[in-house]
Write a protein that holds these residues in place. Structure first.
Motif, PDB file in Angstrom:
ATOM      1  N   GLU A   2      61.323  80.003  14.534  1.00 53.76           N
ATOM      2  CA  GLU A   2      60.999  79.646  15.902  1.00 53.76           C
ATOM      3  C   GLU A   2      60.201  78.353  15.904  1.00 53.76           C
ATOM      4  O   GLU A   2      59.083  78.299  15.421  1.00 53.76           O
ATOM      5  CB  GLU A   2      60.196  80.782  16.541  1.00 53.76           C
ATOM      6  N   ARG A   3      60.774  77.288  16.445  1.00 56.53           N
ATOM      7  CA  ARG A   3      60.173  75.977  16.348  1.00 56.53           C
ATOM      8  C   ARG A   3      59.226  75.694  17.507  1.00 56.53           C
ATOM      9  O   ARG A   3      59.384  76.211  18.604  1.00 56.53           O
ATOM     10  CB  ARG A   3      61.262  74.905  16.305  1.00 56.53           C
ATOM     11  N   ARG A 218      70.081  88.373  20.785  1.00 58.36           N
ATOM     12  CA  ARG A 218      69.870  88.440  19.333  1.00 58.36           C
ATOM     13  C   ARG A 218      70.164  87.105  18.664  1.00 58.36           C
ATOM     14  O   ARG A 218      70.820  87.026  17.625  1.00 58.36           O
ATOM     15  CB  ARG A 218      70.719  89.555  18.711  1.00 58.36           C
ATOM     16  N   ILE A 219      69.684  86.045  19.263  1.00 57.92           N
ATOM     17  CA  ILE A 219      69.878  84.692  18.736  1.00 57.92           C
ATOM     18  C   ILE A 219      68.625  84.298  17.974  1.00 57.92           C
ATOM     19  O   ILE A 219      67.515  84.307  18.526  1.00 57.92           O
ATOM     20  CB  ILE A 219      70.167  83.696  19.874  1.00 57.92           C
ATOM     21  N   THR A 220      68.775  83.947  16.728  1.00 61.44           N
ATOM     22  CA  THR A 220      67.638  83.571  15.898  1.00 61.44           C
ATOM     23  C   THR A 220      67.345  82.083  15.946  1.00 61.44           C
ATOM     24  O   THR A 220      66.226  81.664  15.666  1.00 61.44           O
ATOM     25  CB  THR A 220      67.880  83.992  14.437  1.00 61.44           C
ATOM     26  N   ASP A 221      68.334  81.253  16.279  1.00 59.66           N
ATOM     27  CA  ASP A 221      68.143  79.807  16.323  1.00 59.66           C
ATOM     28  C   ASP A 221      68.801  79.256  17.583  1.00 59.66           C
ATOM     29  O   ASP A 221      69.988  78.935  17.586  1.00 59.66           O
ATOM     30  CB  ASP A 221      68.742  79.147  15.076  1.00 59.66           C
ATOM     31  N   PRO A 222      68.037  79.099  18.677  1.00 62.28           N
ATOM     32  CA  PRO A 222      68.629  78.599  19.922  1.00 62.28           C
ATOM     33  C   PRO A 222      69.174  77.180  19.810  1.00 62.28           C
ATOM     34  O   PRO A 222      69.991  76.774  20.628  1.00 62.28           O
ATOM     35  CB  PRO A 222      67.453  78.656  20.908  1.00 62.28           C
ATOM     36  N   LEU A 223      68.731  76.427  18.810  1.00 58.92           N
ATOM     37  CA  LEU A 223      69.207  75.056  18.658  1.00 58.92           C
ATOM     38  C   LEU A 223      70.611  74.997  18.067  1.00 58.92           C
ATOM     39  O   LEU A 223      71.234  73.936  18.082  1.00 58.92           O
ATOM     40  CB  LEU A 223      68.254  74.261  17.764  1.00 58.92           C
ATOM     41  N   ALA A 224      71.093  76.118  17.525  1.00 54.40           N
ATOM     42  CA  ALA A 224      72.389  76.123  16.851  1.00 54.40           C
ATOM     43  C   ALA A 224      73.431  76.955  17.587  1.00 54.40           C
ATOM     44  O   ALA A 224      74.417  77.370  16.996  1.00 54.40           O
ATOM     45  CB  ALA A 224      72.224  76.639  15.427  1.00 54.40           C
ATOM     46  N   VAL A 225      73.212  77.219  18.879  1.00 52.01           N
ATOM     47  CA  VAL A 225      74.180  77.999  19.655  1.00 52.01           C
ATOM     48  C   VAL A 225      75.402  77.127  19.939  1.00 52.01           C
ATOM     49  O   VAL A 225      75.273  76.055  20.532  1.00 52.01           O
ATOM     50  CB  VAL A 225      73.565  78.484  20.973  1.00 52.01           C
ATOM     51  N   ALA A 246      78.318  90.978  23.721  1.00 52.75           N
ATOM     52  CA  ALA A 246      77.428  89.835  23.529  1.00 52.75           C
ATOM     53  C   ALA A 246      76.560  89.965  22.285  1.00 52.75           C
ATOM     54  O   ALA A 246      75.708  89.140  22.043  1.00 52.75           O
ATOM     55  CB  ALA A 246      76.524  89.672  24.764  1.00 52.75           C
ATOM     56  N   THR A 247      76.741  90.998  21.478  1.00 55.61           N
ATOM     57  CA  THR A 247      75.844  91.207  20.346  1.00 55.61           C
ATOM     58  C   THR A 247      76.041  90.216  19.239  1.00 55.61           C
ATOM     59  O   THR A 247      75.169  90.047  18.407  1.00 55.61           O
ATOM     60  CB  THR A 247      76.046  92.638  19.777  1.00 55.61           C
ATOM     61  N   THR A 248      77.142  89.510  19.202  1.00 56.45           N
ATOM     62  CA  THR A 248      77.381  88.564  18.116  1.00 56.45           C
ATOM     63  C   THR A 248      77.334  87.121  18.585  1.00 56.45           C
ATOM     64  O   THR A 248      77.736  86.232  17.861  1.00 56.45           O
ATOM     65  CB  THR A 248      78.768  88.827  17.473  1.00 56.45           C
ATOM     66  N   THR A 249      76.831  86.866  19.803  1.00 58.80           N
ATOM     67  CA  THR A 249      76.816  85.496  20.307  1.00 58.80           C
ATOM     68  C   THR A 249      75.638  84.736  19.746  1.00 58.80           C
ATOM     69  O   THR A 249      74.504  85.080  19.986  1.00 58.80           O
ATOM     70  CB  THR A 249      76.730  85.488  21.842  1.00 58.80           C
ATOM     71  N   GLY A 250      75.924  83.694  19.011  1.00 62.13           N
ATOM     72  CA  GLY A 250      74.901  82.729  18.606  1.00 62.13           C
ATOM     73  C   GLY A 250      74.142  83.087  17.381  1.00 62.13           C
ATOM     74  O   GLY A 250      73.974  82.276  16.499  1.00 62.13           O
ATOM     75  N   GLY A 251      73.631  84.314  17.251  1.00 60.09           N
ATOM     76  CA  GLY A 251      72.742  84.616  16.137  1.00 60.09           C
ATOM     77  C   GLY A 251      73.198  85.826  15.366  1.00 60.09           C
ATOM     78  O   GLY A 251      74.305  86.299  15.488  1.00 60.09           O
TER      79      GLY A 251
END
Length: 253
Positions: A2-3, A218-225, A246-251
């Motif tokens: 988390e940045r 469940r997104i761990t890195d919002p910058l990489a969506v 939606a459980t596999t979207t992004g993170g």
């Protein structure tokens, strides 16, 4: 990870730091000064301390030590020069805003997870470069940044993050529906081009609710969506488990 991010209040622009700081130094100067008269400070031989005048107010400063390294940026967005990563922070110290006819640095908010949300201005920034290439291009930067908190009431300073969320606008997307991540065409190094803070504004009424939107999906890195990802919109009162679609979207699920 988390940045730390800086949100520019006037434009809604988000400036992300590449890594979290290892240390944060917070300094508080109380509102007081030595008591004086026309001929100078008032004091006396029998006093242990000089008399003080309590003026109220004061000054709160935060010092962050940040590390930037082009090797931490995933290809193909990796720049050759680390200054491409730190330049946006330098611009926050420029007098790019006008208030009452006078230029001033923009008002920003230091946002870090759920425990740091500090409004202020960048008062000073310093940068030390190393890891130079044969052509003199720096690839690593050690950056120190000093943020001065802007004037607030004591109650507003204590209210913090939750009070800021309470003043958010009405969401434009109903809970239980979905919002699609769209790229804005920018090509900043280390960033997918998706403005996650703007997604949170549309879905939840405030860009500061990006963390709630990320946790719900469940997104761990919002910058990489990736652009085109469908994100489930949670209810503001709580982040219930997202639907299976939606459980596999992004993170990481």
């Amino acid at each position: 990870m988390e940045r730390v991010a800086f949100l520019v209040d006037e434009s809604g622009t988000r400036v992300d730091c590449l890594l979290n700081p290892e240390t944060v130094q917070v300094t508080r100067l109380a509102g007081l000064r030595p008591r004086g008269g026309p001929d100078g400070p008032l004091t006396g031989a029998g006093l242990a301390d000089d008399p003080l005048v309590f003026t109220g107010g004061g000054r709160t400063e935060l010092v962050l030590d940040l590390l930037f390294d082009v090797d931490f940026v995933e290809s193909p967005a990796r720049p050759e020069d680390v200054r491409a990563l730190t330049r946006p922070l330098w611009m926050l110290a420029e007098n790019s805003t006008v208030e009452h006819g006078w230029p001033r640095p923009p008002l920003v908010r230091l946002v870090w997870g759920k425990t740091w949300n500090v409004p202020g201005v960048i008062a000073a920034i310093a940068e030390r470069f190393d890891a130079f290439t044969i052509t003199g291009t720096p690839r690593r930067s050690w950056l120190r940044l000093r943020l001065v908190r802007v004037a607030e009431t004591a109650d507003a300073a204590q209210a913090g993050f939750e009070e800021e969320l309470a003043t958010a606008s009405t969401p434009t997307v109903a809970p239980g529906s979905a919002v699609v991540a769209a790229a804005d065409g920018a090509t900043e190094p280390g960033w997918s081009g998706v403005r996650f803070d703007l997604l949170a504004h549309d879905a939840l009424g405030s860009p500061l609710r990006w963390r709630l939107l990320a946790e719900h999906n469940r997104i761990t890195d919002p910058l990489a969506v990736p652009a085109g990802t469908a994100l489930a919109v949670p209810a503001i009162g709580g982040a219930a488990p997202p639907p299976e679609a939606a459980t596999t979207t992004g993170g990481t699920p």
